[in-house]
Design a protein around this motif. Structure first.
Motif, short mmCIF file in Angstrom:
data_model
loop_
_atom_site.label_atom_id
_atom_site.label_comp_id
_atom_site.label_asym_id
_atom_site.label_seq_id
_atom_site.Cartn_x
_atom_site.Cartn_y
_atom_site.Cartn_z
N ALA A 21 0.83 -1.47 0.08
CA ALA A 21 -0.01 -0.34 -0.21
C ALA A 21 0.44 1.33 -0.12
CB ALA A 21 -0.58 0.00 1.14
N THR A 22 0.17 2.25 -0.33
CA THR A 22 0.92 3.73 -0.70
C THR A 22 0.84 4.00 0.44
OG1 THR A 22 -1.01 4.90 -0.76
CG2 THR A 22 0.57 4.15 -3.09
N PRO A 23 1.68 5.12 1.38
CA PRO A 23 1.61 5.61 2.72
C PRO A 23 0.47 6.35 2.87
CG PRO A 23 3.85 5.82 1.84
CD PRO A 23 3.40 5.40 0.64
N ALA A 24 -0.31 6.41 4.15
CA ALA A 24 -1.66 7.05 4.50
C ALA A 24 -1.18 8.61 3.53
CB ALA A 24 -1.92 7.15 5.60
N SER A 25 -1.91 9.31 3.22
CA SER A 25 -1.15 10.43 2.70
C SER A 25 -2.45 11.40 4.20
CB SER A 25 -2.78 10.77 1.90
OG SER A 25 -4.21 10.20 2.06
N ALA A 26 -2.62 11.31 4.72
CA ALA A 26 -2.77 12.32 6.03
C ALA A 26 -1.78 12.10 6.82
CB ALA A 26 -4.10 11.18 6.86
N HIS A 27 -0.91 11.77 6.77
CA HIS A 27 0.48 12.35 7.44
C HIS A 27 2.00 12.86 7.06
CE1 HIS A 27 -0.94 8.69 9.98
NE2 HIS A 27 -0.61 9.31 10.46
N ASN A 28 2.49 14.55 7.03
CA ASN A 28 3.13 15.46 6.40
C ASN A 28 4.19 14.08 6.41
OD1 ASN A 28 3.15 17.14 5.68
ND2 ASN A 28 2.46 18.38 6.82
N SER A 29 5.21 15.12 5.80
CA SER A 29 6.49 14.81 5.94
C SER A 29 7.18 15.71 4.84
CB SER A 29 6.76 12.74 4.92
OG SER A 29 6.54 13.42 3.80
N LEU A 30 8.46 15.43 5.66
CA LEU A 30 9.33 16.71 4.88
C LEU A 30 10.17 16.54 3.24
CD1 LEU A 30 11.48 18.89 5.46
CD2 LEU A 30 12.76 17.63 6.55
N ARG A 31 9.08 17.06 2.71
CA ARG A 31 10.13 16.77 1.67
C ARG A 31 11.67 17.44 1.12
NH1 ARG A 31 6.94 20.62 -2.08
NH2 ARG A 31 8.19 22.24 -2.01
N SER A 32 11.83 18.65 1.52
CA SER A 32 12.84 19.17 1.59
C SER A 32 13.53 20.17 2.12
CB SER A 32 13.23 19.46 0.16
OG SER A 32 12.25 20.46 -0.39
N ALA A 33 14.24 20.86 2.42
CA ALA A 33 14.56 21.34 3.09
C ALA A 33 16.36 22.09 2.31
CB ALA A 33 15.77 20.61 4.64
N THR A 34 16.09 23.59 3.41
CA THR A 34 17.73 24.06 3.24
C THR A 34 18.46 24.76 4.08
OG1 THR A 34 16.63 24.76 1.05
CG2 THR A 34 18.69 26.15 1.47
N PRO A 35 19.53 24.28 4.64
CA PRO A 35 20.32 23.67 3.87
C PRO A 35 20.10 22.04 3.94
CG PRO A 35 21.90 25.11 5.87
CD PRO A 35 20.39 25.38 5.66
N ALA A 36 20.61 21.37 3.22
CA ALA A 36 19.65 20.07 2.94
C ALA A 36 20.17 19.40 3.65
CB ALA A 36 19.91 19.70 1.57
N GLN A 37 19.66 18.14 4.39
CA GLN A 37 20.08 17.55 4.78
C GLN A 37 21.99 16.37 4.72
OE1 GLN A 37 17.37 13.67 5.71
NE2 GLN A 37 19.13 12.28 6.59
N ASP A 38 22.92 16.92 6.00
CA ASP A 38 24.11 16.18 5.40
C ASP A 38 25.47 17.06 4.23
OD1 ASP A 38 24.22 13.52 6.84
OD2 ASP A 38 22.84 12.80 4.97
N ALA A 39 24.48 18.45 3.94
CA ALA A 39 25.22 19.06 3.59
C ALA A 39 26.12 19.64 4.03
CB ALA A 39 24.30 20.57 3.30
N ARG A 40 27.07 20.01 3.31
CA ARG A 40 27.93 20.60 3.57
C ARG A 40 28.88 21.77 2.80
NH1 ARG A 40 33.13 19.12 6.21
NH2 ARG A 40 34.84 20.11 5.86
N VAL A 41 28.00 23.31 3.80
CA VAL A 41 27.81 24.36 3.14
C VAL A 41 29.15 25.39 3.28
CG1 VAL A 41 25.48 24.55 3.16
CG2 VAL A 41 26.66 24.99 4.99
N PRO A 42 29.10 26.05 2.41
CA PRO A 42 30.66 26.77 2.22
C PRO A 42 30.16 28.42 3.14
CG PRO A 42 30.28 26.94 0.06
CD PRO A 42 29.15 26.10 1.14
N THR A 43 29.48 28.21 3.33
CA THR A 43 29.13 29.51 4.17
C THR A 43 27.97 29.64 5.17
OG1 THR A 43 27.35 30.70 2.21
CG2 THR A 43 29.72 31.08 2.41
#
Length: 185
Positions: A21-43
């Motif tokens: 089955a596909t996940p329940a659409s009623a539950h929210n989840s993180l789509r993306s982030a800035t800075p991203a997960q495990d990102a190594r940002v130069p500034t």
């Protein structure tokens, strides 16, 4: 002939229940982030932005930033715009690893929480100061800015739900066969 049709129908229903089955659409989840997960940002970033699959309720949205020593970094309150939550970082971040922890409430009222890390690696900035000795909470464990910040879903495992569905279909199929046998005799 009827027995074959009934058996084919029961086999089809069982096969449909075994398809993941596909996940329940009623539950929210993180789509993306800035800075991203495990990102190594130069500034060093001046804000953290989280994009979710569903609209956020500003009243029940929490975003916390902490450093490698698990100290909370001063930020503004979460600003919510639709499915996006943003916090402004009040002071420049030193080089080091940071953890973003979040807790939001899904449309069905179910809390969803999680965390991820990113690293600031600005060649012109200084390294983060070493963490102070860990503080101890009343339970004897180290203090943390967000309790249980791993992504969690307290609902039943999907395997149990699938097994329950198969059991229901099997009982219904058996009852149907018994009913038809009694009716034909």
């Amino acid at each position: 002939m009827r027995t074959r049709i009934t058996a084919a129908l029961a086999a089809l229903l069982t096969a449909l229940l075994l398809v993941p089955a596909t996940p329940a659409s009623a539950h929210n989840s993180l789509r993306s982030a800035t800075p991203a997960q495990d990102a190594r940002v130069p500034t060093a970033p001046t804000s953290v932005t989280l994009h979710f699959l569903q609209r956020l309720d500003p009243q029940f949205t929490t975003i916390v930033l902490s450093d490698a020593g698990r100290r909370k970094v001063p930020t503004g309150p979460p600003a919510v715009d639709g499915a996006t939550g943003t916090i402004a970082i009040d002071q420049p971040l030193a080089n080091g690893t940071y953890t973003v922890a979040y807790r939001v409430v899904s449309a069905d009222g179910h809390p969803v929480q999680g965390s991820y890390r990113f690293t600031v690696a600005d060649p012109s900035a200084s390294a983060a100061s070493p963490p102070p000795p860990a503080t101890v909470t009343g339970s004897g464990g180290p203090a943390s800015p967000v309790a249980n910040s791993g992504s969690g879903d307290d609902g039943p495992p999907s395997v149990l739900l699938a097994a329950g569905g198969v059991a229901v279909v099997a009982v219904a199929g058996a009852a149907l066969l018994l009913f038809r046998r009694r009716r034909s005799s």
